[in-house]
Design an enzyme around this catalytic site. Structure first.
Site, short mmCIF file in Angstrom:
data_model
loop_
_atom_site.label_atom_id
_atom_site.label_comp_id
_atom_site.label_asym_id
_atom_site.label_seq_id
_atom_site.Cartn_x
_atom_site.Cartn_y
_atom_site.Cartn_z
N ASP A 81 0.84 -1.19 0.00
CA ASP A 81 0.00 0.00 0.00
C ASP A 81 0.88 1.25 0.00
OD1 ASP A 81 -2.24 -1.53 0.00
OD2 ASP A 81 -2.79 -1.18 2.08
N GLU B 268 -9.80 -9.05 -0.63
CA GLU B 268 -9.78 -10.51 -0.55
C GLU B 268 -10.86 -11.05 0.37
OE1 GLU B 268 -4.92 -10.86 -1.15
OE2 GLU B 268 -5.78 -10.65 0.86
N HIS C 298 0.61 -18.55 2.82
CA HIS C 298 1.45 -19.73 2.65
C HIS C 298 2.34 -20.03 3.85
CE1 HIS C 298 4.89 -17.05 2.01
NE2 HIS C 298 4.02 -16.29 1.36
N THR D 55 -3.51 -15.53 -5.21
CA THR D 55 -2.23 -14.83 -5.19
C THR D 55 -1.07 -15.80 -4.96
OG1 THR D 55 -2.37 -14.40 -2.82
CG2 THR D 55 -3.33 -12.76 -4.29
N GLU E 260 -2.40 -13.96 -9.52
CA GLU E 260 -1.66 -12.72 -9.32
C GLU E 260 -0.36 -13.05 -8.61
OE1 GLU E 260 -3.85 -9.89 -7.05
OE2 GLU E 260 -5.55 -9.82 -8.44
N ALA F 234 1.92 -12.02 -5.43
CA ALA F 234 1.60 -11.41 -4.13
C ALA F 234 2.47 -10.20 -3.84
CB ALA F 234 1.76 -12.44 -3.02
N LEU F 235 3.72 -10.24 -4.28
CA LEU F 235 4.67 -9.17 -4.01
C LEU F 235 5.23 -8.65 -5.33
CD1 LEU F 235 6.66 -10.87 -1.09
CD2 LEU F 235 4.74 -9.27 -0.90
N ARG G 178 3.00 -4.62 -10.15
CA ARG G 178 2.09 -3.55 -10.46
C ARG G 178 2.81 -2.59 -11.39
NH1 ARG G 178 -2.15 -1.66 -7.75
NH2 ARG G 178 -1.67 -2.97 -5.94
#
Length: 544
Positions: free
Chosen positions: A172, A256, A373, A415, A453, A455-456, A486
């Site tokens: 974020d 989520e 995970h 993810t 997707e 995740a990081l 992203r």
């Protein structure tokens, strides 16, 4: 860095059609040059140097500002096993005022993504921005501008109905709280948000415990979400199924379907902590009490587990999650079934509403499930349990979720597709690969599409290679789509961009791990860098 990619042509006469200097702000400028000419480009900290004397007409630099240029690629093959790739746009794509942020920069970036072969982009439609002026007062102006821009570039759009707060979690980069009028209701009634055992309130998302109660200015949360989605449908009905091809329905923190069990804000949680149960607002407590009374075990409904530890602890540090802990007793099984069932019911209620609103529009629906995970290799799977996924050595959390998604034909977006077990710290007992395989099996059994997707933020070839491997299936099915996290300045840097382009090409060929051709790796007919007028000192990058 030297960028060596192909592109479709952009004629300089098209640039001359821009009539004033403001039209050039943040514009990508592209020119064909001979391969024999040297091209050098540096990071945004350094100026780029060009040895070609007449690389662009004066039109392209008449505004006197620095102009960032992209490297582009135009080769994009398709076949029956293509996995389309989308790219997530920045979290602050729409400004606090409701307008499109850096529109010329966005235009430039979309041009680059299109030529790289991506299918489209994803954007968050923030509840905290669109309905911030009051109940049912919606402002879609910035999104309208974005949709039209995406259409002009021939791209597709995934839109997330983001009913959560932005800020306080992994990745974020900005803060977008819930709408002010909603925060006022929360101030009057703090039990509207999730609460942990110590009484800590989490303002990320409205507690599912009050889904069916008129607690938001006379409307229930489900009604509020439905009205929001209905407003979106009416505003963009001409684009749904054509430009806007997917609606991802937010169902919890980070969009989520989960509880906010591992909040990073203020250091509350740190990886690989087990997190905490979020069932201590009065609405959740009332539900737990009723569930216990229904089976004649009133004492089980007095509170959540007393021995489940704290956010940053490990399973073996607690009485509940340790190997032979309370989680595997009749009480523990009762509590975990109730806690996970409430989450699935919440998802079912929202997806049922979304299906009724969007079913005839041509746009697909999707929902996101978190890839938790860590501690996956332990018996109790503690971190998954606190998030609402009743997944243990003997219990499958993801098949019931997949079956709920299947009721409405909703794509399950998962993810951590880029992660490998060997990359994780040993003490965390992680297995992202094992988790992904379990979810793939669940979606196949339930007959629901699976999308993915990362995740990081990852830009390395290893991460892209893992996604390629994950996208394939021995049963012949693969991911329906992959959304890359992203778009930012780093993505367009030399090796990062090259890895993305190669990845998109491989995904378009059914996950075949092929490298780009020699011409793509060693030759270029495009210049990529900065252009500067001598008299101008200001540097204004074109990339968002």
């Amino acid at each position: 860095m030297t960028l060596t990619l192909r592109s479709t042509n952009l004629a300089l006469k098209d640039l001359r059609s821009l009539k004033n200097s403001e039209d050039f702000t943040n514009l990508i400028c592209i020119a064909r040059i001979k391969p024999s000419h040297r091209v050098r480009a540096f990071s945004s900290i350094h100026a780029a140097h060009i040895t070609h004397k007449k690389i662009l007409s004066s039109d392209c630099t008449s505004n006197g500002k620095w102009e960032k240029l992209h490297e582009l690629i135009g080769q994009h093959h398709t076949n029956d096993t293509k996995v389309p790739v989308f790219v997530m746009l920045p979290l602050d794509t729409i400004s606090v005022g409701g307008s499109l942020n850096k529109p010329r920069a966005m235009n430039a970036s979309l041009m680059a993504l299109k030529t790289a072969g991506v299918e489209g982009v994803m954007v968050d439609a923030w509840w905290g921005l669109v309905e911030k002026d009051g109940p049912q007062k919606y402002n879609w102006d910035g999104y309208d501008e974005l949709v039209q821009m995406v259409q002009r570039h021939g791209l597709k759009l995934q839109v997330v109905m983001s009913f959560h707060q932005c800020g306080g979690n992994v990745g974020d980069s900005c803060s977008i709280p819930l709408p002010p009028w909603v925060l006022e209701e929360i101030n009057k009634n703090p039990d509207l948000v999730y609460t942990d055992r110590s009484g800590r309130r989490n303002p990320e998302y409205i507690s599912l415990g009050c889904d069916s109660l008129p607690v938001l200015a006379g409307r229930t949360p489900i009604q509020v979400y439905s009205d929001y989605m209905r407003s979106f449908r009416e505003k963009f009905k001409d684009y749904l199924g054509k430009v806007i091809v997917e609606i991802q329905v937010g169902m919890g923190p980070c969009g989520e379907l989960r509880y906010p069990s591992y909040p990073e804000s203020n250091g509350t949680w740190r990886f690989p902590g087990i997190g905490e149960f979020q069932c201590y607002d009065k609405y959740m407590k009332a539900s737990l009490e009723a569930a216990a009374e229904a089976i004649g075990q009133q004492e089980w409904g007095r509170s959540g587990p007393h021995d489940s530890g704290h956010y940053q602890q490990f399973p073996e540090d607690t009485g509940f999650f340790r190997r032979e802990g309370t989680w595997n007793t009749p009480y523990g099984q009762f509590f975990l079934k109730w806690y996970s069932r409430k989450l699935i019911e919440h998802g079912d209620n929202i997806l049922a509403a979304a299906n009724g609103i969007f079913k005839d529009t041509g746009a697909k629906l999707s929902g996101k499930v978190a890839g938790i995970h860590w501690h996956y290799k332990t018996r109790s799977h503690a971190a998954e349990l606190t998030a609402g996924y009743y997944n243990t050595r003997d219990q499958d959390a993801y098949l019931p979720i997949a079956r709920m998604f299947a009721k409405y034909g909703v794509i399950l977006n998962f993810t951590c597709m880029e992660m490998k077990d060997g990359e994780q710290p040993e003490h965390a007992n992680c297995s992202p690969e094992g988790l992904v395989q379990q979810v793939k099996k669940a979606t196949q059994t339930a007959g629901v599409e699976l999308a993915g997707e990362n995740a990081l933020e990852r830009y390395d070839a290893s991460a892209f290679g893992q996604v390629l491997a994950t996208s394939k299936s021995h049963s012949g099915s693969s991911l329906s789509a992959f959304t890359y996290l992203r778009m930012n300045k780093r993505l367009f840097e030399g090796d990062n961009w090259r890895h993305l382009v190669e990845f998109v090409k491989n995904m378009s060929e059914g996950g075949q791990n092929k490298r780009l051709s020699e011409s793509d790796l060693k030759g270029t007919d495009l210049y990529v860098g900065f252009i500067k007028e001598r008299s101008i000192q200001k540097n204004e990058p074109a990339l968002v």
